[in-house]
Write a protein that holds these residues in place. Structure first.
Motif, short mmCIF file in Angstrom:
data_model
loop_
_atom_site.label_atom_id
_atom_site.label_comp_id
_atom_site.label_asym_id
_atom_site.label_seq_id
_atom_site.Cartn_x
_atom_site.Cartn_y
_atom_site.Cartn_z
N ILE A 1 -11.66 -5.04 25.00
CA ILE A 1 -11.99 -5.45 23.64
C ILE A 1 -12.73 -4.28 23.00
CG2 ILE A 1 -13.26 -7.14 22.23
CD1 ILE A 1 -11.15 -8.52 23.90
N GLU A 2 -12.33 -3.95 21.80
CA GLU A 2 -13.00 -2.83 21.12
C GLU A 2 -14.47 -3.17 20.89
OE1 GLU A 2 -12.63 0.06 17.30
OE2 GLU A 2 -11.06 -1.45 17.51
N LYS A 3 -15.36 -2.21 21.11
CA LYS A 3 -16.79 -2.47 20.92
C LYS A 3 -17.46 -1.27 20.27
CE LYS A 3 -18.01 -0.86 25.53
NZ LYS A 3 -18.59 -1.11 26.82
N SER A 4 -18.66 -1.50 19.76
CA SER A 4 -19.36 -0.39 19.14
C SER A 4 -20.86 -0.48 19.44
CB SER A 4 -19.06 -0.38 17.65
OG SER A 4 -19.62 0.73 17.06
N CYS A 5 -21.56 -1.42 18.78
CA CYS A 5 -23.02 -1.45 18.92
C CYS A 5 -23.50 -2.03 20.25
CB CYS A 5 -23.64 -2.24 17.77
SG CYS A 5 -23.33 -4.01 17.89
N GLU A 6 -22.73 -2.96 20.81
CA GLU A 6 -23.09 -3.70 22.03
C GLU A 6 -24.41 -4.44 21.90
OE1 GLU A 6 -21.96 -1.81 25.88
OE2 GLU A 6 -21.68 -0.05 24.59
N GLN A 7 -24.75 -4.81 20.68
CA GLN A 7 -26.02 -5.52 20.43
C GLN A 7 -25.80 -6.75 19.55
OE1 GLN A 7 -28.12 -1.97 18.71
NE2 GLN A 7 -29.77 -2.78 19.95
N GLY A 8 -24.56 -7.12 19.29
CA GLY A 8 -24.32 -8.28 18.44
C GLY A 8 -24.63 -8.02 16.98
N VAL A 9 -24.53 -6.75 16.57
CA VAL A 9 -24.90 -6.38 15.21
C VAL A 9 -23.68 -6.07 14.34
CG1 VAL A 9 -26.06 -4.59 13.86
CG2 VAL A 9 -27.17 -5.52 15.87
N CYS A 10 -22.69 -5.39 14.92
CA CYS A 10 -21.66 -4.78 14.06
C CYS A 10 -20.42 -5.64 13.83
CB CYS A 10 -21.25 -3.43 14.64
SG CYS A 10 -20.31 -3.57 16.16
#
Ligand code: FES
Length: 317
Positions: A262-271
């Motif tokens: 799954i594509e991800k970016s912030c890994e903090q539930g923000v983006c």
């Protein structure tokens, strides 16, 4: 696939001791796209980390990306690397701009930034100014010495629209903004960005003054996310795979282990990058991206940090 650009640091300026303002230009023939107010880019830092930073330029300025990055000693290594290692001439990769904090049509727009959270609001203020729209910009901080962009906001085209609140000068934003909100028409739209406690205060203030949730817009730039909890089972329907998520791992890691990327970016539930559809089960939402209403619907989940309240979740992946 997210589009990427090779860029070079064209300008670098340290403001207020701890904020680096960077301007990137394309490092090759590929022209940088026009930006939208409120957008951010993923920055691939020299130490291998990928971090999101808001664009803070006038959107009418094409061919550059401008960022303001606070050197945060508490950071997980992103901002310190950006501050120390992105020098003029450094080449790096960035993503195409993405906008999760876009401006809505409004009769009047109220922009309230705390500290470095002012960055996306600067670009919004320029966009509204250029379009001749009604708006106001409020910049709150601890002291003028520790605030970036002050000169630009005091002397440039946004000066007449900007109010500053610096605690050290005795100007408490809580008192002033509480009084100001009583004068505002609650059909205005409010946008806030800054530390979590600051934004929570602005959101509460807007709600107390009868602003509808759909008129309150926020962007978190840093959150403490607890992604741990009990083990649960996931059925990835399209892939036809049953996956156990252990107490120690995140849902996105468990999916990756079984070959579901799954594509991800912030890994903090923000983006919002890792958003997936839920077909069955009750997610345990740990993100700050979905609204309370969206969370209550239980039909979407951010798999980088959220878990499951039910023993089994069925996802449309
Ligand atoms: Fe940003 Fe999941 S990766 S919300």
């Amino acid at each position: 696939m997210t589009e990427h650009y090779d860029v070079i640091v064209k300008k670098r300026q340290v403001q207020a001791d701890n904020v680096v303002v960077l301007e990137f230009e394309s490092a090759n023939a590929l022209k940088l796209p026009k930006i939208e107010a409120g957008a951010h880019i993923d920055v691939h830092l020299p130490n291998g980390l990928v971090r999101q930073y808001s664009l803070c330029q006038n959107p009418k300025q094409e061919g550059i990306f401008r960022l303001g990055i606070l050197k945060d000693p508490e950071s997980r290594g992103g901002s310190i690397c950006a501050f120390d290692e992105l020098q003029e001439g450094t080449q790096l990769k960035v993503s195409a701009p993405r906008n999760l904090f876009a401006l809505d049509e409004a009769e009047h727009t109220v922009l309230i930034g705390g500290g470095i959270g002012i960055t996306p609001l600067i670009s919004m203020a320029y966009a509204l100014y250029e379009e001749g729209k009604s708006f106001e910009l409020h910049y709150c901080g601890s002291s003028i010495e520790r605030a970036a962009f002050v000169e630009e906001l005091q002397q440039g085209s946004l000066a007449a629209y900007t109010k500053f609140y610096f605690k050290q000068s005795g100007d408490d934003h809580r008192e002033s903004l509480s009084a100001h909100f009583k004068q505002l028409n609650h059909t205005s739209h409010v946008y806030t960005c800054g530390p979590n406690g600051f934004m929570d205060w602005v959101i509460d203030l807007a709600k107390q003054n009868q602003f509808d949730d759909s008129h309150i817009h926020k962007e978190y730039f840093q959150v403490e996310t607890d992604a741990t909890g009990d083990a649960f089972e996931v059925y990835a329907q399209r892939s036809d795979k049953i996956i156990m998520v252990s107490a120690e791992e995140t849902l996105i890691d468990a999916l990756a282990r079984e070959g579901i990327k799954i594509e991800k970016s912030c890994e903090q539930g923000v983006c919002g990058t890792c958003l997936c559809d839920v077909l069955e089960g009750e997610p345990d939402h740990r993100d700050v991206y979905l609204t309370d209403e969206e969370k209550a619907e239980n039909d979407q989940i951010l798999v980088c940090c959220s878990r499951s309240k039910s023993a089994r979740l069925v996802l449309d992946i």
